[in-house]
Structure formats: structure tokens, C-alpha cells
Design an enzyme around this catalytic site. Structure first.
Site, short mmCIF file in Angstrom:
data_model
loop_
_atom_site.label_atom_id
_atom_site.label_comp_id
_atom_site.label_asym_id
_atom_site.label_seq_id
_atom_site.Cartn_x
_atom_site.Cartn_y
_atom_site.Cartn_z
N ARG A 62 0.84 -1.19 0.00
CA ARG A 62 0.00 0.00 0.00
C ARG A 62 0.88 1.25 0.00
O ARG A 62 2.03 1.20 0.43
CB ARG A 62 -0.91 0.01 1.22
CG ARG A 62 -1.80 -1.24 1.37
CD ARG A 62 -2.54 -1.21 2.70
NE ARG A 62 -3.43 -2.35 2.85
CZ ARG A 62 -3.10 -3.50 3.44
NH1 ARG A 62 -1.86 -3.66 3.93
NH2 ARG A 62 -3.97 -4.48 3.54
N LYS A 87 -1.45 -1.96 7.72
CA LYS A 87 -2.87 -1.75 8.00
C LYS A 87 -3.30 -2.62 9.18
O LYS A 87 -2.96 -3.80 9.25
CB LYS A 87 -3.70 -2.08 6.76
CG LYS A 87 -5.15 -1.63 6.87
CD LYS A 87 -5.87 -1.78 5.55
CE LYS A 87 -7.29 -1.27 5.63
NZ LYS A 87 -8.01 -1.40 4.35
N HIS A 108 -3.18 1.90 -6.07
CA HIS A 108 -3.92 0.72 -5.61
C HIS A 108 -4.16 -0.27 -6.75
O HIS A 108 -4.37 -1.47 -6.51
CB HIS A 108 -5.24 1.13 -4.96
CG HIS A 108 -5.54 0.35 -3.73
ND1 HIS A 108 -4.76 0.37 -2.60
CD2 HIS A 108 -6.54 -0.53 -3.46
CE1 HIS A 108 -5.26 -0.43 -1.69
NE2 HIS A 108 -6.34 -1.00 -2.18
N ARG A 131 -1.53 -2.79 -6.55
CA ARG A 131 -1.86 -3.83 -5.56
C ARG A 131 -2.86 -4.84 -6.15
O ARG A 131 -2.74 -6.04 -5.93
CB ARG A 131 -2.43 -3.16 -4.31
CG ARG A 131 -2.74 -4.11 -3.15
CD ARG A 131 -2.93 -3.31 -1.86
NE ARG A 131 -3.55 -4.08 -0.81
CZ ARG A 131 -2.93 -4.96 -0.04
NH1 ARG A 131 -1.64 -5.21 -0.23
NH2 ARG A 131 -3.57 -5.61 0.90
N HIS A 183 -4.09 -9.39 4.21
CA HIS A 183 -5.52 -9.28 4.50
C HIS A 183 -5.89 -10.15 5.70
O HIS A 183 -5.35 -11.25 5.86
CB HIS A 183 -6.36 -9.73 3.29
CG HIS A 183 -6.35 -8.74 2.17
ND1 HIS A 183 -6.55 -9.11 0.85
CD2 HIS A 183 -6.17 -7.40 2.16
CE1 HIS A 183 -6.49 -8.04 0.09
NE2 HIS A 183 -6.27 -6.99 0.86
N TYR A 198 -10.31 -7.84 -4.72
CA TYR A 198 -9.20 -7.37 -5.55
C TYR A 198 -9.00 -8.21 -6.82
O TYR A 198 -8.19 -7.87 -7.66
CB TYR A 198 -7.90 -7.41 -4.74
CG TYR A 198 -7.75 -6.30 -3.74
CD1 TYR A 198 -6.90 -5.23 -3.98
CD2 TYR A 198 -8.46 -6.31 -2.55
CE1 TYR A 198 -6.76 -4.20 -3.06
CE2 TYR A 198 -8.33 -5.29 -1.62
CZ TYR A 198 -7.48 -4.25 -1.89
OH TYR A 198 -7.35 -3.24 -0.98
#
Length: 297
Positions: free
Chosen positions: A148, A173, A243, A246, A269, A278
Site C-alpha cells: 500500500r 494496516k 492501488h 496492488r 488481509h 481485488y
């Protein structure tokens, strides 16, 4: 000694970028129940099933997206779990969340993934300047490790091991630290950049002025966005966001047959459901999948 409420304690443990969105949905939920209430002191952890159901009903009536509704209740549950750890509620306080029926999250149609030929073109050097080498290494790391912007921004040279082909993402994250393994082509781009940047301690992707690396000044998240979008337009003639790199990482892994559980871990995740969002594989991947059924009949 100042005593924090469960809400304050939970929010204080989030990284700033995540804290803003979580605080926003929690505040919206509290306002549904009490227009004059202050988020930090409202007893979110004490909400009953009827109150939670009412919040869900209002959010649906307000036409909030399924993803926003899920984020709202994930945040409320997290505050309640924090209260549990603080000894303010018992284990049964979490039971009501499993009984709530939330809207189904449909796969996102936003964003795109680059093809391998597009990525290769994007990573082709136009010149040998330090800016060029740095920017290519940055894009290679984002697309080949799925990082990210906020994670790239905080990377320090000490987080990188070229010998072991890995990066340590410090407090990504969700405040989670993870080890990110790198493909050899990414290591190659990073090695070239480090040789120009130098081995002094500091930020990995730092600002450059007159070919001098300002190692104590990292590229801002806004600068990273500009670098990616500008290069995409220059080399591909299309709009690509950080993004999307990603998304490229996750889609490429899935397209190469890596199981989704492993991809989810590589992407950092917490849930496989997030990873599915995604996935930008198209109809061709479906045709390819059915053709693996090569029974002789």
C-alpha cells in the site's frame, strides 16, 4: 493517570489513515442513536441487539453501501472486544454480532489490474537518472509485493534484506507487522536503487534533490500517487492508481494458480473475502478454469 474509554482505547491503537475512516463510521452510528452524543464517551460497547439492528436498518435506508455497513459493525465489534479485554463486558457481549444479518458484499468493479506486458513496459527505463531508477524500483515494489502507499511511505532501508529477498512491513494496516517476500525481478530493481541511494540508515524511498538522496525525508503518500499516475500516462497512455498496482499483484498471483488463502496472507488481509474484492481476472480465467477438466469421455 488518564483512563481511556473502550472507544478511545481502540481508536488510539489504529494507524492514522485507518483511524479516520473507522472514526467516521462509528460517529455516524452513534448519531443515529443520539444526535448530541460524543463518540469518545458514548458506551458503544454496551449497545444491545435491538440498537444494533436499528443502526443496520437506518444505514440500509440511507442507501449506504454493503462495505460501509460491514465496516461499521466490524468497528463496533472491535470496540466491544476492547471493552472485554479491559474487563468492562463479558464474553457474551460478542454473541449478538453473529446474529446480525448484514448485506452481502458484491465484488468491486472499481479499479483495474495491469497485464504483464503493460507492467514490463511501465518498468522500462527511459533514462539512467536517480529519479528514474527510484521511481521504477518503487513501482516494481508496489506491483511485485502488493504494498500500500502508506506502507511504501514508511519503509526504511533497515526493513529491506536484498540477500533474503524480503521486506518487513512495520505496523501496516491494522497495526500488523508482516514479512513480505519479493520476486527476484523486484530485488533487482531495488538493488539498483540502493546502490544509487547509498547504505546510510534512513527511508528506503526518499526525496531526491539534484541527484542527492535526502534519506531522512520519505516520499509522501501524495508524491507516490503522482509518481505512479504520471508514469502510467507517459508509458501506457492510461490512468493507473497506486492501488491498481496492488490489484495487479493479487490478480497475478491468483491467475498463476496460487490458492486464495496464500494470496490473502501475502496481501496482508485479515479475511479472504477482502482478497476476493481485488480479483480482476476476467472471462478468460473462467474459460481457462473449465478447460482444466480434461476427462477423456
Amino acid at each position: 493517570m488518564t483512563t481511556l474509554t473502550p472507544t478511545e482505547c481502540y481508536l488510539s491503537n489504529l494507524v492514522p489513515s485507518g483511524r479516520r475512516s473507522v472514526k467516521s463510521v462509528l460517529n455516524a452510528a452513534v448519531k443515529i442513536l443520539s444526535a448530541d452524543a460524543a463518540l469518545e464517551t458514548y458506551q458503544i460497547h454496551a449497545l444491545g441487539y435491538e440498537q444494533l439492528s436499528f443502526i443496520r436498518q437506518v444505514l440500509v435506508e440511507q442507501d449506504k453501501s454493503a462495505r460501509t455497513i460491514h465496516l461499521t459493525f466490524q468497528a463496533i465489534r472491535a470496540v466491544t472486544k476492547t471493552a472485554l479485554l479491559m474487563g468492562q463486558v463479558d464474553q457474551h457481549a460478542l454473541d449478538k454480532f453473529s446474529a446480525l444479518k448484514l448485506p452481502h458484499i458484491e465484488p468491486s468493479v472499481k479499479g483495474k489490474a495491469l497485464s504483464m506486458s503493460e507492467l514490463k513496459h511501465c518498468l522500462t527505463k527511459q533514462n539512467c537518472s536517480a529519479h528514474e531508477v527510484r521511481n521504477i524500483a518503487l513501482i516494481a515494489t508496489m506491483s511485485g509485493a502488493g504494498l500500500r502507499r502508506s506502507e511504501i511511505h514508511k519503509l526504511r532501508l533497515s526493513d529491506l534484506s536484498l540477500q533474503d529477498a524480503q521486506l518487513v512491513i512495520q505496523k501496516g494496516k491494522g497495526n500488523r507487522t508482516r514479512t513480505q517476500y519479493l520476486p527476484l525481478w523486484v530485488v533487482s530493481h531495488l538493488s539498483e536503487w540502493v546502490s544509487l541511494r547509498g547504505n546510510k540508515s534512513g527511508f528506503l524511498f526518499c526525496k531526491q534533490i539534484n541527484s542527492q538522496s535526502l534519506i531522512q525525508k520519505p516520499l509522501s503518500v501524495a508524491s507516490i500517487y503522482d509518481i505512479v499516475t504520471t508514469r502510467a500516462v507517459q508509458t501506457l497512455g492510461k490512468n493507473i492508481t497506486p492501488h491498481d498496482l496492488r490489484r495487479t499483484y493479487i490478480t497475478s498471483l491468483l491467475d498463476n494458480g496460487v490458492d486464495i488463502s496464500t494470496v490473502s496472507k501475502l496481501a496482508g488481509h485479515k479475511s479472504i473475502t477482502t482478497t476476493q474484492i481485488y480479483d480482476k481476472r476476467g472471462v478468460e480465467s473462467l474459460k481457462k478454469a473449465v478447460n482444466t477438466l480434461s476427462h477423456d469421455v
